[in-house]
Every structure is written in structure tokens, then in C-alpha cells.
Write a protein that holds these residues in place. Structure first.
Motif: not given
Length: 182
Positions: A133-160
Motif C-alpha cells: 500500500r505504501a509503495q502504491s502511494v506516490q508521496k508516501h514517506p516510507i516509499r523514499q526511505l532506503t537504508l544506506p550501505v554503511s547502515h546495512r553493514r552496521l545491522y549485519a555486524a550487529r544482528p541483535s
């Protein structure tokens, strides 16, 4: 920066909706006590001498307890597994009361007898539906949110650490072989 302001505004709205600090949601959902107290209704109505039948008890459970559990499951879906297990115990207790089977019976049998899904599957389904539903709405705030690569590495290093909703929904869709949709 603009996406960060939108996310901050969204968090403020959720905080007002839920009432209070978001940190309290992750440690102790306020509706948990209400759900535990609502189990007493089922216990009273399930007496063998004059109680209601299984279909009626399941309908009462869905109206009184399950509706509370579903309301806001997108928000509390990012809580710790211990809190979610407490919701599972409420769900299981209510199904045991409604069905009247022994507590030592396997959980899979309980789900089949009561025609209910486990809560984690229901949360995944609701999260996927909300994400679509959020992806179908053009200006939904969640649609534009993406996690930067540096944060992805942080979450991968800390699975908790628990991933944000968008990333959890993308992982869910990827695991379900719906990755070509997003």
C-alpha cells in the motif's frame, strides 16, 4: 535530509497515536494487560456445563483479543522477540480455551483445529500488505526511505539490532520470492 524530516514527523505521529514514548512500546505494549484480562471473558464463557460452543468462542476471541493484537502490529512488529512471545502465549491460551483441547497438544494441531494462523505469519502478511500500500502511494514517506550501505553493514555486524520496517519488508518479500515486485 528531506526523507529524515518526513521519518521524524511520522515517528511523532505514531508516538501520539500510541501514546507516550516509543521506547515503552518495545519493552511493554500497553495493550498486553488488556488482552490478558480479556482472556477471563473466554474462561467464563467456556464452561462445560453452560458455556458457549467453539465457533462462538472463536468469534468472541477474534473480536475482543485478536483485534487488539492486530491494531498497530506494524508499529510493534519491530519489538524484541521476548515481547512478541508474550503475545504468542496470549494467542495460544485463547485458542486452548476456545478449542478445549489439552495444553500438551502440539501447537500445529491447535492452529488446524481452530483454523487460525500463527501470529508471526499474520504479522508478516500485514506488513507486506502495508508495504505494498505504501509503495502504491506516490508521496508516501516510507516509499523514499532506503537504508544506506554503511547502515546495512552496521545491522549485519550487529544482528541483535532490529532492522527498520522498510528493510524488514524487503527481506520478507525477497524470502517469499516476490523480489521482482519491488
Amino acid at each position: 535530509m528531506f526523507a529524515f524530516k518526513r521519518a521524524k514527523a511520522l515517528a511523532r505521529c505514531i508516538r501520539r497515536l500510541v501514546g507516550g514514548n516509543l521506547g515503552l512500546i518495545s519493552s511493554h505494549p500497553p495493550f498486553l494487560k488488556k488482552c490478558e484480562k480479556s482472556l477471563n471473558i473466554l474462561k467464563v464463557l467456556s464452561k462445560t456445563s453452560w458455556g458457549a460452543d467453539r465457533t462462538s468462542l472463536l468469534r468472541i476471541y477474534q473480536a475482543v483479543i485478536l483485534s487488539r493484537i492486530y491494531y498497530g502490529c506494524i508499529v510493534y512488529g519491530s519489538t524484541r522477540p521476548t515481547v512478541l512471545r508474550r503475545l504468542d502465549t496470549i494467542h495460544h491460551s485463547a485458542l486452548w480455551i476456545c478449542s478445549g483441547i489439552f495444553r500438551t497438544s502440539p501447537m500445529e494441531n491447535l492452529y488446524v483445529i481452530c483454523h487460525q494462523l500463527p501470529l508471526h505469519f499474520r504479522r508478516q502478511k500485514n506488513s507486506a500488505m502495508y508495504f505494498f500500500r505504501a509503495q502504491s502511494v506516490q508521496k508516501h514517506p516510507i516509499r523514499q526511505l532506503t537504508l544506506p550501505v554503511s547502515h546495512r553493514r552496521l545491522y549485519a555486524a550487529r544482528p541483535s539490532h532490529i532492522l527498520p520496517f522498510c528493510e524488514r519488508a524487503k527481506m520478507l518479500l525477497h524470502d517469499s520470492d516476490f523480489s521482482n515486485i519491488i
